[in-house]
Design a protein around this motif. Structure first.
Motif, mmCIF file in Angstrom:
data_model
loop_
_atom_site.group_PDB
_atom_site.id
_atom_site.type_symbol
_atom_site.label_atom_id
_atom_site.label_comp_id
_atom_site.label_asym_id
_atom_site.label_seq_id
_atom_site.Cartn_x
_atom_site.Cartn_y
_atom_site.Cartn_z
ATOM 1 N N ALA A 1 36.914 32.163 44.391
ATOM 2 C CA ALA A 1 36.836 33.610 44.192
ATOM 3 C C ALA A 1 38.057 34.321 44.762
ATOM 4 O O ALA A 1 38.457 35.374 44.265
ATOM 5 N N ASP A 2 38.657 33.743 45.779
ATOM 6 C CA ASP A 2 39.834 34.363 46.396
ATOM 7 C C ASP A 2 41.037 34.384 45.458
ATOM 8 O O ASP A 2 41.952 35.184 45.640
ATOM 9 N N ILE A 3 41.039 33.494 44.444
ATOM 10 C CA ILE A 3 42.155 33.494 43.480
ATOM 11 C C ILE A 3 41.658 33.871 42.084
ATOM 12 O O ILE A 3 42.225 33.448 41.075
ATOM 13 N N THR A 4 40.566 34.632 42.023
ATOM 14 C CA THR A 4 40.124 35.328 40.815
ATOM 15 C C THR A 4 39.389 34.430 39.819
ATOM 16 O O THR A 4 40.009 33.624 39.120
ATOM 17 N N ILE A 5 38.076 34.578 39.779
ATOM 18 C CA ILE A 5 37.260 33.947 38.749
ATOM 19 C C ILE A 5 36.206 34.946 38.288
ATOM 20 O O ILE A 5 35.862 35.878 39.010
ATOM 21 N N ALA A 6 35.700 34.739 37.068
ATOM 22 C CA ALA A 6 34.621 35.566 36.526
ATOM 23 C C ALA A 6 33.350 34.731 36.338
ATOM 24 O O ALA A 6 32.272 35.127 36.727
ATOM 25 N N SER B 1 35.996 41.168 38.414
ATOM 26 C CA SER B 1 37.153 40.545 39.061
ATOM 27 C C SER B 1 38.470 41.055 38.480
ATOM 28 O O SER B 1 38.564 41.420 37.302
ATOM 29 N N PHE B 2 39.502 41.064 39.338
ATOM 30 C CA PHE B 2 40.871 41.403 38.958
ATOM 31 C C PHE B 2 41.814 40.450 39.677
ATOM 32 O O PHE B 2 41.527 40.026 40.805
ATOM 33 N N ASN C 1 44.915 39.033 41.897
ATOM 34 C CA ASN C 1 45.682 39.532 43.033
ATOM 35 C C ASN C 1 47.061 39.968 42.551
ATOM 36 O O ASN C 1 47.558 39.482 41.527
ATOM 37 N N PRO C 2 47.723 40.886 43.254
ATOM 38 C CA PRO C 2 49.021 41.390 42.791
ATOM 39 C C PRO C 2 50.052 40.289 42.552
ATOM 40 O O PRO C 2 50.894 40.404 41.662
ATOM 41 N N GLU C 3 49.988 39.216 43.344
ATOM 42 C CA GLU C 3 50.978 38.140 43.190
ATOM 43 C C GLU C 3 50.645 37.178 42.053
ATOM 44 O O GLU C 3 51.450 36.308 41.714
ATOM 45 N N GLN C 4 49.472 37.328 41.441
ATOM 46 C CA GLN C 4 49.069 36.420 40.353
ATOM 47 C C GLN C 4 49.579 36.942 39.016
ATOM 48 O O GLN C 4 48.819 37.360 38.148
ATOM 49 N N THR C 5 50.868 36.892 38.852
ATOM 50 C CA THR C 5 51.490 37.392 37.627
ATOM 51 C C THR C 5 51.514 36.350 36.521
ATOM 52 O O THR C 5 51.744 36.678 35.358
ATOM 53 N N ASN C 6 51.279 35.091 36.863
ATOM 54 C CA ASN C 6 51.252 34.023 35.874
ATOM 55 C C ASN C 6 49.826 33.889 35.330
ATOM 56 O O ASN C 6 48.966 33.254 35.940
ATOM 57 N N LEU C 7 49.573 34.482 34.166
ATOM 58 C CA LEU C 7 48.227 34.468 33.614
ATOM 59 C C LEU C 7 47.814 33.072 33.146
ATOM 60 O O LEU C 7 46.613 32.790 33.011
ATOM 61 N N GLY C 8 48.776 32.209 32.880
ATOM 62 C CA GLY C 8 48.448 30.830 32.521
ATOM 63 C C GLY C 8 47.753 30.128 33.671
ATOM 64 O O GLY C 8 46.782 29.372 33.470
ATOM 65 N N PHE C 9 48.218 30.373 34.883
ATOM 66 C CA PHE C 9 47.575 29.800 36.070
ATOM 67 C C PHE C 9 46.171 30.365 36.238
ATOM 68 O O PHE C 9 45.218 29.629 36.545
ATOM 69 N N VAL C 10 46.024 31.665 36.017
ATOM 70 C CA VAL C 10 44.707 32.300 36.120
ATOM 71 C C VAL C 10 43.759 31.723 35.068
ATOM 72 O O VAL C 10 42.580 31.460 35.334
ATOM 73 N N PHE C 11 44.294 31.497 33.864
ATOM 74 C CA PHE C 11 43.487 30.911 32.784
ATOM 75 C C PHE C 11 42.982 29.525 33.175
ATOM 76 O O PHE C 11 41.797 29.209 32.990
ATOM 77 N N LEU C 12 43.859 28.681 33.698
ATOM 78 C CA LEU C 12 43.451 27.324 34.071
ATOM 79 C C LEU C 12 42.415 27.339 35.194
ATOM 80 O O LEU C 12 41.467 26.544 35.189
#
Length: 352
Positions: free
Chosen positions: A247-252, A188-189, A191-202
């Motif tokens: 999965a659409d907003i990035t999970i592993a 997984s990677f 999305n280009p607009e997901q620049t806030n890694l804190g949101f991705v972490f949560l």
């Protein structure tokens, strides 16, 4: 010679095969296996247990990663279909592939290794349930190896389609690593607009927390809502639900699955597979604390150890004496005695 296979089957017997799985549930017997030779028993007794367990973990991870990344490859490589929608599935297909792969992995390999298939689950078993810490590194390395091999084989099978997709992206001046790229088939990677890694972490943390809680509830022997035959499918479905939702907003969702296939991506598409948007540490590591937190919630707030003991799945560390002490200390024994005396009094009253 020709009649021998028929003569060994009595009237109404079922021939040996898949029918063995139902022999406890039907009236008709299944033909017995051929006698087991001493050579076979000697061979099986000489097999190193650690090797069998490690191979079972590697094969189990392979069994769900392989169909999962294959379904992803089918979806991604056909995403530019002329109709505008891929006729080869989408996230629902990917979720189903992972879910059924997990179920089959548990069915096939869990009797040998315990069916961890996730480094976080292995660590949780060691922390909460006495799984030997010396086995933890072997299990984790085996799990990563299973995902690595699954990624390699899938890449080889889909190489013509992936090569064509890569050539088209290079011609357009687009990268091969990132969301909706050939490398994203393997891991997984954002999305280009997901620049806030804190949101991705949560997002990753709560998805992994959900899956960990489902797994721990499913393997609880005191849980009356999950039978032993439905556990593989319940765990797989829990995994699939998170894929369908997030999965659409990035999970592993699994360190072994992500790290093993990410190494394959790095081999074929460059080290940017690990450096892209500084995301890989989240994908690889967040699964561990999230699953530990989920299992801690279950162990500390929801576990019913008395229910496990009463069903015969465990015993008090001090045996029967310790259990009686617990009953006296908690007042449970006194309540039982009072209840039995009251019932005895009612029966005496009825007789009079």
């Amino acid at each position: 010679m020709a009649s021998e296979p028929l003569s060994r089957v009595q009237s109404h017997d079922l021939e040996i095969g898949v029918t063995e799985a139902i022999q406890r549930h039907v009236a008709r017997p299944v033909v017995l296996h051929k006698p087991i030779s001493q050579r076979r028993l000697d061979f099986e007794s000489r097999r190193p247990r650690w090797l069998r367990e490690c191979l079972a973990e590697a094969i189990g991870v392979f069994m769900y990663v392989f169909p999962g990344v294959a379904a992803t490859a089918s979806f991604v490589t056909n995403a530019t279909h002329p109709l505008g929608v891929s006729p080869f599935g989408g996230l629902f297909q990917v979720g189903c592939a992972y879910a059924m792969g997990i179920a089959f992995a548990i069915i096939a390999c869990a009797p040998t290794s315990g069916g961890h298939f996730n480094p976080a689950i292995t660590l949780c078993f060691a922390f909460w349930h006495g799984f030997p810490w010396k086995k933890v590194p072997y299990y984790i390395l085996s799990q990563i190896l299973g995902a690595f091999v699954a990624g390699l084989i899938m890449l080889g099978m889909y190489w013509p389609q992936i090569s064509a997709m890569s050539a088209a992206l290079i011609a357009e001046g687009k990268p091969l690593v990132g969301a909706a790229t050939p490398a994203s088939i393997l891991c997984s990677f954002p999305n280009p607009e997901q620049t806030n890694l804190g949101f991705v972490f949560l997002t990753e943390f709560f998805v992994d927390f959900f899956i960990g809680l489902v797994i721990w509830a499913c393997i609880d022997p005191a849980n009356p809502f999950v039978g032993h035959t439905t556990v593989p499918f319940a765990i797989g479905l829990g995994y699939a639900v998170m894929i369908w939702g997030f999965a659409d907003i990035t999970i592993a969702a699994n360190m072994a699955r992500d790290l093993g296939t990410r190494m394959v991506a790095a081999l074929f598409f460059g080290r940017e597979a690990f450096t892209y948007m500084n995301y890989s540490p989240i994908a690889i590591l967040v699964n561990i604390p999230a699953t530990l937190c989920a299992t801690a919630v279950y162990e500390l707030l929801m576990r019913d150890s008395m229910g496990i003991i009463s069903k015969g799945h465990a015993m008090h560390e001090d045996g029967e004496e310790g259990l009686l002490r617990h009953f006296h200390k908690s007042g449970m024994l006194d309540e039982e005695m009072m209840r039995s005396q009251a019932l005895r009094g009612v029966e005496i009253g009825k007789r009079e």
